[in-house]
Design a protein around this motif. Structure first.
Motif, PDB file in Angstrom:
ATOM      1  N   UNK A 227      17.428   8.020  35.809  1.00 21.59           N
ATOM      2  CA  UNK A 227      16.006   7.922  36.108  1.00 21.59           C
ATOM      3  C   UNK A 227      15.245   7.296  34.959  1.00 21.59           C
ATOM      4  N   UNK A 228      13.938   7.348  35.021  1.00 20.19           N
ATOM      5  CA  UNK A 228      13.088   6.678  34.055  1.00 20.19           C
ATOM      6  C   UNK A 228      12.390   7.633  33.103  1.00 20.19           C
ATOM      7  N   UNK A 229      12.592   8.930  33.262  1.00 20.70           N
ATOM      8  CA  UNK A 229      11.912   9.862  32.372  1.00 20.70           C
ATOM      9  C   UNK A 229      12.615   9.889  31.020  1.00 20.70           C
ATOM     10  N   UNK A 230      12.007  10.574  30.080  1.00 17.05           N
ATOM     11  CA  UNK A 230      12.459  10.530  28.691  1.00 17.05           C
ATOM     12  C   UNK A 230      13.697  11.344  28.411  1.00 17.05           C
ATOM     13  N   UNK A 231      14.023  11.440  27.110  1.00 18.01           N
ATOM     14  CA  UNK A 231      15.112  12.240  26.591  1.00 18.01           C
ATOM     15  C   UNK A 231      16.458  11.800  27.135  1.00 18.01           C
ATOM     16  N   UNK A 232      16.653  10.469  27.318  1.00 16.74           N
ATOM     17  CA  UNK A 232      17.944   9.981  27.763  1.00 16.74           C
ATOM     18  C   UNK A 232      18.278  10.417  29.165  1.00 16.74           C
ATOM     19  N   UNK A 233      17.292  10.795  29.986  1.00 14.71           N
ATOM     20  CA  UNK A 233      17.578  11.164  31.364  1.00 14.71           C
ATOM     21  C   UNK A 233      17.596  12.649  31.612  1.00 14.71           C
ATOM     22  N   UNK A 234      17.106  13.479  30.679  1.00 11.30           N
ATOM     23  CA  UNK A 234      17.109  14.916  30.898  1.00 11.30           C
ATOM     24  C   UNK A 234      15.796  15.513  30.422  1.00 11.30           C
ATOM     25  N   UNK A 235      15.350  16.568  31.121  1.00 14.49           N
ATOM     26  CA  UNK A 235      14.138  17.275  30.739  1.00 14.49           C
ATOM     27  C   UNK A 235      14.439  18.436  29.791  1.00 14.49           C
ATOM     28  N   UNK A 236      15.667  18.542  29.304  1.00 12.01           N
ATOM     29  CA  UNK A 236      16.043  19.734  28.556  1.00 12.01           C
ATOM     30  C   UNK A 236      17.034  19.419  27.448  1.00 12.01           C
ATOM     31  N   UNK A 237      17.109  20.322  26.506  1.00 13.50           N
ATOM     32  CA  UNK A 237      18.216  20.343  25.564  1.00 13.50           C
ATOM     33  C   UNK A 237      19.410  20.952  26.284  1.00 13.50           C
ATOM     34  N   UNK A 238      20.558  20.298  26.192  1.00 17.00           N
ATOM     35  CA  UNK A 238      21.751  20.750  26.902  1.00 17.00           C
ATOM     36  C   UNK A 238      22.578  21.648  25.983  1.00 17.00           C
ATOM     37  N   UNK A 239      22.854  22.851  26.452  1.00 18.89           N
ATOM     38  CA  UNK A 239      23.527  23.852  25.628  1.00 18.89           C
ATOM     39  C   UNK A 239      24.873  23.346  25.107  1.00 18.89           C
ATOM     40  N   UNK A 240      25.663  22.734  25.970  1.00 19.14           N
ATOM     41  CA  UNK A 240      26.981  22.258  25.553  1.00 19.14           C
ATOM     42  C   UNK A 240      26.877  21.171  24.488  1.00 19.14           C
ATOM     43  N   UNK A 241      25.810  20.363  24.547  1.00 23.46           N
ATOM     44  CA  UNK A 241      25.608  19.338  23.526  1.00 23.46           C
ATOM     45  C   UNK A 241      25.329  19.984  22.172  1.00 23.46           C
ATOM     46  N   UNK A 242      24.544  21.056  22.167  1.00 26.06           N
ATOM     47  CA  UNK A 242      24.254  21.767  20.922  1.00 26.06           C
ATOM     48  C   UNK A 242      25.542  22.317  20.314  1.00 26.06           C
ATOM     49  N   UNK A 243      26.365  22.962  21.145  1.00 23.97           N
ATOM     50  CA  UNK A 243      27.624  23.527  20.648  1.00 23.97           C
ATOM     51  C   UNK A 243      28.537  22.423  20.132  1.00 23.97           C
ATOM     52  N   UNK A 244      28.600  21.327  20.882  1.00 21.91           N
ATOM     53  CA  UNK A 244      29.461  20.217  20.459  1.00 21.91           C
ATOM     54  C   UNK A 244      29.018  19.643  19.118  1.00 21.91           C
TER      55      UNK A 244
ATOM     56  N   UNK B 130      24.870  22.418  31.032  1.00 21.34           N
ATOM     57  CA  UNK B 130      25.187  21.145  31.662  1.00 21.34           C
ATOM     58  C   UNK B 130      25.215  21.284  33.179  1.00 21.34           C
ATOM     59  N   UNK B 131      25.739  22.405  33.672  1.00 20.70           N
ATOM     60  CA  UNK B 131      25.806  22.619  35.122  1.00 20.70           C
ATOM     61  C   UNK B 131      24.412  22.679  35.733  1.00 20.70           C
ATOM     62  N   UNK B 132      23.489  23.352  35.058  1.00 17.93           N
ATOM     63  CA  UNK B 132      22.112  23.425  35.556  1.00 17.93           C
ATOM     64  C   UNK B 132      21.462  22.051  35.567  1.00 17.93           C
ATOM     65  N   UNK B 133      21.740  21.254  34.544  1.00 19.10           N
ATOM     66  CA  UNK B 133      21.141  19.926  34.480  1.00 19.10           C
ATOM     67  C   UNK B 133      21.733  18.995  35.530  1.00 19.10           C
ATOM     68  N   UNK B 134      23.042  19.112  35.766  1.00 18.79           N
ATOM     69  CA  UNK B 134      23.676  18.284  36.790  1.00 18.79           C
ATOM     70  C   UNK B 134      23.163  18.626  38.188  1.00 18.79           C
ATOM     71  N   UNK B 135      22.843  19.915  38.397  1.00 19.57           N
ATOM     72  CA  UNK B 135      22.381  20.343  39.724  1.00 19.57           C
ATOM     73  C   UNK B 135      20.981  19.815  40.027  1.00 19.57           C
ATOM     74  N   UNK B 136      20.113  19.703  39.021  1.00 14.53           N
ATOM     75  CA  UNK B 136      18.745  19.212  39.222  1.00 14.53           C
ATOM     76  C   UNK B 136      18.408  18.210  38.107  1.00 14.53           C
ATOM     77  N   UNK B 137      18.985  17.017  38.169  1.00 16.45           N
ATOM     78  CA  UNK B 137      18.848  16.082  37.058  1.00 16.45           C
ATOM     79  C   UNK B 137      17.455  15.488  36.894  1.00 16.45           C
ATOM     80  N   UNK B 138      16.639  15.504  37.922  1.00  9.54           N
ATOM     81  CA  UNK B 138      15.340  14.834  37.852  1.00  9.54           C
ATOM     82  C   UNK B 138      14.166  15.789  37.852  1.00  9.54           C
TER      83      UNK B 138
END
Length: 374
Positions: free
Chosen positions: A261-278, A320-328
């Motif tokens: 999509x065209x919204x910010x943060x590289x396509x997500x409205x949230x900080x992704x938990x798995x990204x933080x852990x990684x 990540x699962x929550x973000x994949x379920x409602x990406x926009x």
């Protein structure tokens, strides 16, 4: 410590003797089935009791699975692993250059896929196994030693490395700052050593070419001395800072780079938990290597880690699962005026290698609570 040595016995005697040699050389007690005295219990019960009496278990896997026991439907070694895995540390060593039977292949896959174990590597000779077991036990002792220093002061040193949190509601790409201070506090690098081109080159190469990567290979890297610190930085990306006391500050991007999509943060409205852990895991792994690079004789025996997320206060938190379920779409926070304190933990230095995942989780969970409470 009591250390239980678990493996097939028949045909594996030289390797078991090598493991025993490693344990006893470090002044620990080897608990082995062949040493058990005559007793009314079955060998199965005796071995499981041996596992329960031990402080840790050395599991050695070769080519054969062993006979299946009727009461458990697994081999004795497999049953010892199942008994130990949820209650005490297990060091796993796997023989290489052999052909395993089908059951043993399945067992090795199960053990290596077990996320909470300590897989310490492969071996081909008894001498290699002895050295691996010796090193693993020694590092475990270092990682779980009692800290002989002021951990409160060490934590404050790591917090002092962090930049202040960005305030206001301005949208920005989220970044994770991870600071690691080593103690006892002392100078580790002379000014000339900090400025040596070889040091900057080693830090650069490690961050760019060794997994887990800190730098993006598609971007350039700038290197400079900022005050009394060496800094390597990618524009809008990761940053590595190292000072003369061995203090490390890492800036690690948290944006989701997948186009959506065209919204910010590289396509997500949230900080992704798995990204933080990684990113926490990657930073901790890099710090473990960097301490070995600058302090091979281990003058720094303990570390304190501090973490802070700098991001828009409106940015939510998702798995990540929550973000994949409602990406926009997403739940946006309302922000707040108070500055959240950094999250800190302290531990022996060797824990950076032994307990990286635990440390990542211990930092991530309080960070998640802070973001969700905004």
């Amino acid at each position: 410590m009591k250390i239980f040595i678990s493996s097939l016995i028949g045909g594996f005697e030289p390797f078991r003797a090598a493991a025993r040699s490693a344990v006893t050389a470090l002044k620990h007690e080897a608990v082995m089935a062949e040493d058990f005295p005559a007793q009314p219990n079955s060998p199965q019960i005796a071995c499981l009791q041996g596992v329960r009496s031990a402080d840790l278990v050395v599991l050695i896997l070769g080519e054969r699975y062993g006979s299946v026991q009727g009461t458990s439907n697994v081999s004795p070694t497999h049953e010892e692993f199942l008994e130990a895995r949820d209650s005490r540390p297990v060091f796993v060593f796997v023989q290489e250059g052999i052909t395993r039977d089908a059951q043993q292949t399945k067992f090795v896959t199960e053990v290596q896929g077990w996320q909470h174990g300590y897989f310490r590597g492969g071996f081909t000779t008894p001498e290699q196994l002895r050295d691996l077991v010796t090193g693993a036990i020694h590092e475990y002792q270092l990682a779980h030693a009692t800290a002989p220093l002021d951990t409160g002061a060490l934590k404050q040193s790591s917090i002092a490395l962090l930049p202040r949190e960005g305030r206001g509601n301005t949208i920005q790409s989220p970044v994770l700052y991870l600071a690691i201070a080593g103690g006892p506090l002392q100078n580790i690098l002379r000014p000339a050593e900090l400025e040596a081109p070889a040091l900057a080159s080693d830090l650069h190469q490690r961050a760019l070419f060794t997994e887990p990567l800190l730098f993006d290979r598609s971007k350039g890297v700038e290197s400079d001395i900022d005050g009394a610190a060496l800094v390597l930085e990618q524009d809008g990306g990761s940053r590595i800072q190292l000072d003369e006391q061995g203090g490390i500050l890492l800036r690690l991007p948290l944006e989701d780079r997948r186009p959506r999509g065209q919204h910010g943060f590289g396509g997500s409205f949230a900080i992704i938990e798995e990204t933080v852990v990684r990113q926490l895991s990657a930073g901790i792994a890099y710090a473990a290597w960097l301490f070995e690079r600058i302090d091979a004789t281990q003058k720094l025996t303990h570390v304190a880690l501090s973490a802070r997320i700098n991001a828009s206060e409106h940015l939510g938190w998702r798995t990540q699962a929550e973000d994949d379920a409602q990406p926009n779409s997403g739940s946006m926070g309302f922000g707040g005026n108070e500055e959240k304190p950094p999250v800190t933990v302290s531990c022996p230095r060797a824990a950076l290698r032994f307990d990286a995942m635990r440390l990542s989780e211990d930092l991530m969970v309080p960070l998640r609570r802070q973001r969700k409470s905004r």
